[in-house]
Write an enzyme that holds these catalytic residues in place. Sequence first.
Site, PDB file in Angstrom:
ATOM      1  N   GLU A  12     -10.745  53.013  70.211  1.00 40.38           N
ATOM      2  CA  GLU A  12     -11.980  53.395  69.539  1.00 40.38           C
ATOM      3  C   GLU A  12     -11.720  53.799  68.087  1.00 40.38           C
ATOM      4  OE1 GLU A  12     -12.207  55.334  73.725  1.00 40.38           O
ATOM      5  OE2 GLU A  12     -10.665  54.588  72.364  1.00 40.38           O
ATOM      6  N   CYS A  42     -11.470  61.004  71.243  1.00 44.41           N
ATOM      7  CA  CYS A  42     -12.211  59.835  70.750  1.00 44.41           C
ATOM      8  C   CYS A  42     -13.714  60.105  70.733  1.00 44.41           C
ATOM      9  CB  CYS A  42     -11.912  58.619  71.618  1.00 44.41           C
ATOM     10  SG  CYS A  42     -10.235  57.981  71.407  1.00 44.41           S
ATOM     11  N   TRP A 100      17.301  27.096  90.384  1.00 40.45           N
ATOM     12  CA  TRP A 100      16.058  27.868  90.375  1.00 40.45           C
ATOM     13  C   TRP A 100      15.133  27.299  91.433  1.00 40.45           C
ATOM     14  CZ3 TRP A 100      16.398  32.131  87.605  1.00 40.45           C
ATOM     15  CH2 TRP A 100      17.222  32.157  86.480  1.00 40.45           C
ATOM     16  N   LEU A 153      16.942  40.278  83.734  1.00 43.16           N
ATOM     17  CA  LEU A 153      15.680  41.000  83.939  1.00 43.16           C
ATOM     18  C   LEU A 153      14.993  41.310  82.616  1.00 43.16           C
ATOM     19  CD1 LEU A 153      16.755  43.457  86.800  1.00 43.16           C
ATOM     20  CD2 LEU A 153      15.888  41.114  86.987  1.00 43.16           C
TER      21      LEU A 153
END
Length: 350
Positions: free
Chosen positions: A46, A78, A164, A198
């Site tokens: 905002e 806000c 894979w 990872l």
Amino acid sequence: MMSAFKLAEKGLGYTSPNPPVGALLVKDGRIIARGFHRRAGGLHAEIEAIRKAGDDARGASLVVTLEPCSHHGKTPPCSDAIIAAGISKVVCPVIDKNPIVSGRGFRKLHQAGVEVIQNIGENYAETFYRPYFKFVTEGLPFVTLKFAQSLDGRIASSTGHSRWISSAESLKRSHKLRASHDAILVGAETLRNDNPQLTTRLVKGSNPIRIVLSNSGQIGRDRIMFKDGLARSFVALPENTKTVPGTGFDIIPVKTKRGVLDLRDLLSRLGKMGIMTLMVEGGSLTLTSFLTQKLVDKIIVCVAPIIIGDGIPAIRELGIKTIGKSIGIDHIRWQKSGPDMIMSGNPVWR
């Protein structure tokens, strides 16, 4: 509202323990400013939109994906900024379930004469903010179980070879998914066999915190994720394990229950670390443990059009004796990814 959520998505993986939020300022039928929460401690959505609009914000309508805050945290409220900017209307789908907000922002706006319209896009918002709502009400990360398997439910061959199973397209999707999570978790066996990085190297995005589960404390200290310096790494061990901390990782001591790691205790500790979203990638013993302890919020399975035969199953023994006691899946969504199909849904414990 959907445009505002598209903005909010840009903050996924960066804002925890704050929620990702998007905001638009609309005036005379056109968008005059956009904002989103970019990182924890940074400007809220905002405020970014209000600053971009400047004096034009007066009399405008604010479309925002979550109730504006009303408290002082790392940034001012806000709701106060909205009132000060002279915004006449706020359109927002849901109340922020964080106990320190929980309707107070809307009440403050009402009292200042700002029109508040709720429930536009409510169903989408409830799904989008499931991880955040769980985190602020339970103190636990939202857990997504994610794995790739063959048509016959195998995640590796009988020799342990798994690279894979899924296609290049699916692998890229997996990295994008990693980028939207705060942390990623694998078991010690996966660490030893696959030596995974990872990371999110195939896409643009932040690398998640990396966590390895080990009941024995026997881990490969020479693994690449402990050396690359690309993200923080942790090893979760039974709390009384005598082990020497290694270079490149820190230890998370975890309680045990009936000789195995108490994963709820682990999640509680991760929540205290500010981890809102956790993706569990394997291997099969780790996937099975999270299902056995009923600690999974979402499941994502990539099914590749291959048959392996006598290999390593994705899920091992769960103690289910009848079909009526099996784990169901609801809110199912299927997506094509190259030659693969990806299913996502929420587990139903019966």
